[in-house]
Design a protein around this motif. Structure first.
Motif, PDB file in Angstrom:
ATOM      1  N   GLY A 103      28.136  46.272  39.205  1.00  0.00           N
ATOM      2  CA  GLY A 103      28.382  47.120  40.368  1.00  0.00           C
ATOM      3  C   GLY A 103      29.174  48.352  39.977  1.00  0.00           C
ATOM      4  N   GLU A 104      29.538  49.149  40.986  1.00  0.00           N
ATOM      5  CA  GLU A 104      30.298  50.375  40.743  1.00  0.00           C
ATOM      6  C   GLU A 104      31.717  50.091  40.284  1.00  0.00           C
ATOM      7  OE1 GLU A 104      30.282  53.060  44.032  1.00  0.00           O
ATOM      8  OE2 GLU A 104      28.102  53.047  44.176  1.00  0.00           O
ATOM      9  N   ASP A 105      32.251  48.929  40.626  1.00  0.00           N
ATOM     10  CA  ASP A 105      33.627  48.589  40.287  1.00  0.00           C
ATOM     11  C   ASP A 105      33.743  47.902  38.932  1.00  0.00           C
ATOM     12  OD1 ASP A 105      34.435  49.627  42.693  1.00  0.00           O
ATOM     13  OD2 ASP A 105      34.415  47.697  43.737  1.00  0.00           O
ATOM     14  N   VAL A 106      32.633  47.773  38.201  1.00  0.00           N
ATOM     15  CA  VAL A 106      32.629  47.084  36.902  1.00  0.00           C
ATOM     16  C   VAL A 106      32.078  48.025  35.843  1.00  0.00           C
ATOM     17  CG1 VAL A 106      31.659  45.148  35.612  1.00  0.00           C
ATOM     18  CG2 VAL A 106      32.341  44.829  37.977  1.00  0.00           C
ATOM     19  N   ALA A 107      32.777  48.053  34.695  1.00  0.00           N
ATOM     20  CA  ALA A 107      32.293  48.817  33.540  1.00  0.00           C
ATOM     21  C   ALA A 107      32.177  47.854  32.360  1.00  0.00           C
ATOM     22  CB  ALA A 107      33.274  49.944  33.205  1.00  0.00           C
ATOM     23  N   LEU A 108      31.000  47.826  31.738  1.00  0.00           N
ATOM     24  CA  LEU A 108      30.789  46.932  30.598  1.00  0.00           C
ATOM     25  C   LEU A 108      31.255  47.618  29.322  1.00  0.00           C
ATOM     26  CD1 LEU A 108      27.272  45.481  31.440  1.00  0.00           C
ATOM     27  CD2 LEU A 108      29.520  44.585  32.017  1.00  0.00           C
ATOM     28  N   LEU A 109      31.974  46.854  28.498  1.00  0.00           N
ATOM     29  CA  LEU A 109      32.456  47.373  27.224  1.00  0.00           C
ATOM     30  C   LEU A 109      31.606  46.862  26.067  1.00  0.00           C
ATOM     31  CD1 LEU A 109      36.287  46.938  27.850  1.00  0.00           C
ATOM     32  CD2 LEU A 109      34.895  48.990  28.158  1.00  0.00           C
ATOM     33  N   ALA A 110      31.138  45.614  26.147  1.00  0.00           N
ATOM     34  CA  ALA A 110      30.330  45.055  25.058  1.00  0.00           C
ATOM     35  C   ALA A 110      29.465  43.919  25.590  1.00  0.00           C
ATOM     36  CB  ALA A 110      31.226  44.545  23.941  1.00  0.00           C
ATOM     37  N   ILE A 122      30.020  38.806  27.360  1.00  0.00           N
ATOM     38  CA  ILE A 122      30.131  40.136  27.952  1.00  0.00           C
ATOM     39  C   ILE A 122      31.602  40.477  28.105  1.00  0.00           C
ATOM     40  CG2 ILE A 122      29.575  41.543  29.967  1.00  0.00           C
ATOM     41  CD1 ILE A 122      27.251  39.553  30.495  1.00  0.00           C
ATOM     42  N   SER A 123      31.966  41.647  27.608  1.00  0.00           N
ATOM     43  CA  SER A 123      33.330  42.160  27.783  1.00  0.00           C
ATOM     44  C   SER A 123      33.251  43.366  28.706  1.00  0.00           C
ATOM     45  CB  SER A 123      33.926  42.607  26.453  1.00  0.00           C
ATOM     46  OG  SER A 123      33.959  41.535  25.557  1.00  0.00           O
ATOM     47  N   GLY A 124      34.257  43.497  29.561  1.00  0.00           N
ATOM     48  CA  GLY A 124      34.256  44.642  30.448  1.00  0.00           C
ATOM     49  C   GLY A 124      35.565  44.772  31.172  1.00  0.00           C
ATOM     50  N   GLU A 125      35.593  45.709  32.084  1.00  0.00           N
ATOM     51  CA  GLU A 125      36.765  45.852  32.933  1.00  0.00           C
ATOM     52  C   GLU A 125      36.300  46.117  34.353  1.00  0.00           C
ATOM     53  OE1 GLU A 125      38.510  50.310  32.507  1.00  0.00           O
ATOM     54  OE2 GLU A 125      39.005  48.979  30.845  1.00  0.00           O
ATOM     55  N   ALA A 126      37.108  45.598  35.274  1.00  0.00           N
ATOM     56  CA  ALA A 126      36.790  45.728  36.690  1.00  0.00           C
ATOM     57  C   ALA A 126      37.969  46.385  37.390  1.00  0.00           C
ATOM     58  CB  ALA A 126      36.508  44.363  37.299  1.00  0.00           C
ATOM     59  N   ILE A 154      45.322  41.826  33.114  1.00  0.00           N
ATOM     60  CA  ILE A 154      45.571  43.097  33.800  1.00  0.00           C
ATOM     61  C   ILE A 154      46.044  44.101  32.759  1.00  0.00           C
ATOM     62  CG2 ILE A 154      46.966  44.288  35.525  1.00  0.00           C
ATOM     63  CD1 ILE A 154      47.137  41.637  37.046  1.00  0.00           C
ATOM     64  N   LYS A 155      45.429  45.243  32.752  1.00  0.00           N
ATOM     65  CA  LYS A 155      45.787  46.304  31.796  1.00  0.00           C
ATOM     66  C   LYS A 155      46.982  47.067  32.381  1.00  0.00           C
ATOM     67  CE  LYS A 155      43.439  49.753  28.996  1.00  0.00           C
ATOM     68  NZ  LYS A 155      42.186  50.490  28.825  1.00  0.00           N
ATOM     69  N   GLN A 156      48.179  46.698  31.910  1.00  0.00           N
ATOM     70  CA  GLN A 156      49.416  47.241  32.473  1.00  0.00           C
ATOM     71  C   GLN A 156      49.616  48.704  32.110  1.00  0.00           C
ATOM     72  OE1 GLN A 156      51.334  45.647  34.570  1.00  0.00           O
ATOM     73  NE2 GLN A 156      50.342  43.645  34.382  1.00  0.00           N
ATOM     74  N   SER A 157      49.090  49.144  30.973  1.00  0.00           N
ATOM     75  CA  SER A 157      49.313  50.520  30.524  1.00  0.00           C
ATOM     76  C   SER A 157      48.556  51.545  31.365  1.00  0.00           C
ATOM     77  CB  SER A 157      48.906  50.659  29.054  1.00  0.00           C
ATOM     78  OG  SER A 157      47.536  50.362  28.911  1.00  0.00           O
ATOM     79  N   GLN A 161      45.641  49.854  36.822  1.00  0.00           N
ATOM     80  CA  GLN A 161      45.740  48.445  36.460  1.00  0.00           C
ATOM     81  C   GLN A 161      44.401  47.699  36.622  1.00  0.00           C
ATOM     82  OE1 GLN A 161      49.085  46.930  38.674  1.00  0.00           O
ATOM     83  NE2 GLN A 161      50.498  47.602  37.063  1.00  0.00           N
ATOM     84  N   PRO A 162      43.375  48.108  35.835  1.00  0.00           N
ATOM     85  CA  PRO A 162      42.093  47.388  35.895  1.00  0.00           C
ATOM     86  C   PRO A 162      42.211  46.016  35.236  1.00  0.00           C
ATOM     87  CG  PRO A 162      42.026  49.017  34.164  1.00  0.00           C
ATOM     88  CD  PRO A 162      43.337  49.200  34.870  1.00  0.00           C
ATOM     89  N   ILE A 163      41.231  45.186  35.511  1.00  0.00           N
ATOM     90  CA  ILE A 163      41.186  43.837  34.959  1.00  0.00           C
ATOM     91  C   ILE A 163      40.241  43.852  33.757  1.00  0.00           C
ATOM     92  CG2 ILE A 163      40.580  41.432  35.417  1.00  0.00           C
ATOM     93  CD1 ILE A 163      42.848  42.352  37.179  1.00  0.00           C
ATOM     94  N   LEU A 164      40.737  43.492  32.569  1.00  0.00           N
ATOM     95  CA  LEU A 164      39.886  43.298  31.389  1.00  0.00           C
ATOM     96  C   LEU A 164      39.395  41.857  31.426  1.00  0.00           C
ATOM     97  CD1 LEU A 164      42.069  45.046  28.675  1.00  0.00           C
ATOM     98  CD2 LEU A 164      39.986  45.913  29.716  1.00  0.00           C
ATOM     99  N   PHE A 165      38.108  41.632  31.178  1.00  0.00           N
ATOM    100  CA  PHE A 165      37.587  40.270  31.261  1.00  0.00           C
ATOM    101  C   PHE A 165      36.597  39.978  30.141  1.00  0.00           C
ATOM    102  CE2 PHE A 165      34.908  42.910  33.996  1.00  0.00           C
ATOM    103  CZ  PHE A 165      33.643  42.629  33.515  1.00  0.00           C
ATOM    104  N   GLU A 166      36.422  38.685  29.909  1.00  0.00           N
ATOM    105  CA  GLU A 166      35.419  38.152  28.980  1.00  0.00           C
ATOM    106  C   GLU A 166      34.610  37.126  29.759  1.00  0.00           C
ATOM    107  OE1 GLU A 166      34.673  38.456  25.546  1.00  0.00           O
ATOM    108  OE2 GLU A 166      35.951  40.232  25.529  1.00  0.00           O
ATOM    109  N   ILE A 167      33.291  37.241  29.695  1.00  0.00           N
ATOM    110  CA  ILE A 167      32.398  36.320  30.395  1.00  0.00           C
ATOM    111  C   ILE A 167      31.432  35.732  29.377  1.00  0.00           C
ATOM    112  CG2 ILE A 167      30.570  36.121  32.134  1.00  0.00           C
ATOM    113  CD1 ILE A 167      31.866  38.506  33.560  1.00  0.00           C
TER     114      ILE A 167
END
Length: 175
Positions: A103-110, A122-126, A154-157, A161-167
């Motif tokens: 979706g628009e709120d999710v960006a895939l990194l790998a 799947i790695s990404g951030e939401a 949570i990416k504090q920097s 504060q997006p959420i980094l995730f692994e699925i």
């Protein structure tokens, strides 16, 4: 007494008769030449066909004589079967389904597929945790199966504060 019209002198043939006779001779000569040409072409084609048949017989005999029992070693055969398995996977369908779930709120990194285990990581951030969980849920459609959130952070920097995730998910290859 009337004239009987007997003429003992032969008449000369008319011009029309000569022209028609000449045209008939020319047509016969043309038909004969065409027949000779077609016969020579037929003989040439038959000769080439016979030559091709002899070549095919030689190649076939050579294949039967030189065919080894095992062309590949056991390891090469295993590698070949694995490669064929990778080729048969419908990669486009897999990536299309991942793209459709994003979706628009999710960006895939790998995206790291593993054909041997029929799994994909799947790695990404939401933008938030709800978007990450909605993405996991959206992945649970064919060809993917058993999508699981492995980790999140949570990416504090980052000020947003997006959420980094692994699925991790498995997929059905259809074979």
């Amino acid at each position: 007494m009337r004239d009987l019209g007997l003429d003992f002198q032969p008449r000369r043939p008319g011009l029309l008769t000569v022209v028609l006779l000449f045209a008939g001779v020319l047509l016969c000569a043309d038909a004969w030449l065409e027949d000779r040409t077609l016969l020579s072409q037929q003989e040439e084609v038959e000769a080439r066909l016979a030559q091709a048949q002899r070549r095919a017989d030689r190649v076939d005999a050579g294949r039967r004589d030189s065919r080894p029992e095992n062309v590949f070693s056991a390891e090469e055969g295993k590698t070949l079967r694995q490669t064929i398995g990778l080729i048969r996977i419908d990669w486009e369908k897999l990536y299309r389904s991942i793209d459709a779930a994003t979706g628009e709120d999710v960006a895939l990194l790998a995206i790291r597929p593993s054909a041997a285990g029929k799994a994909v990581q799947i790695s990404g951030e939401a933008r938030n945790m709800a978007a990450a969980l909605a993405f996991v849920e959206a992945l649970r459609r064919e060809p993917l199966d058993k999508a699981v959130l492995l980790s999140h952070q949570i990416k504090q920097s980052d000020p947003q504060q997006p959420i980094l995730f692994e699925i991790a998910a498995t997929w059905l290859t259809g074979s």
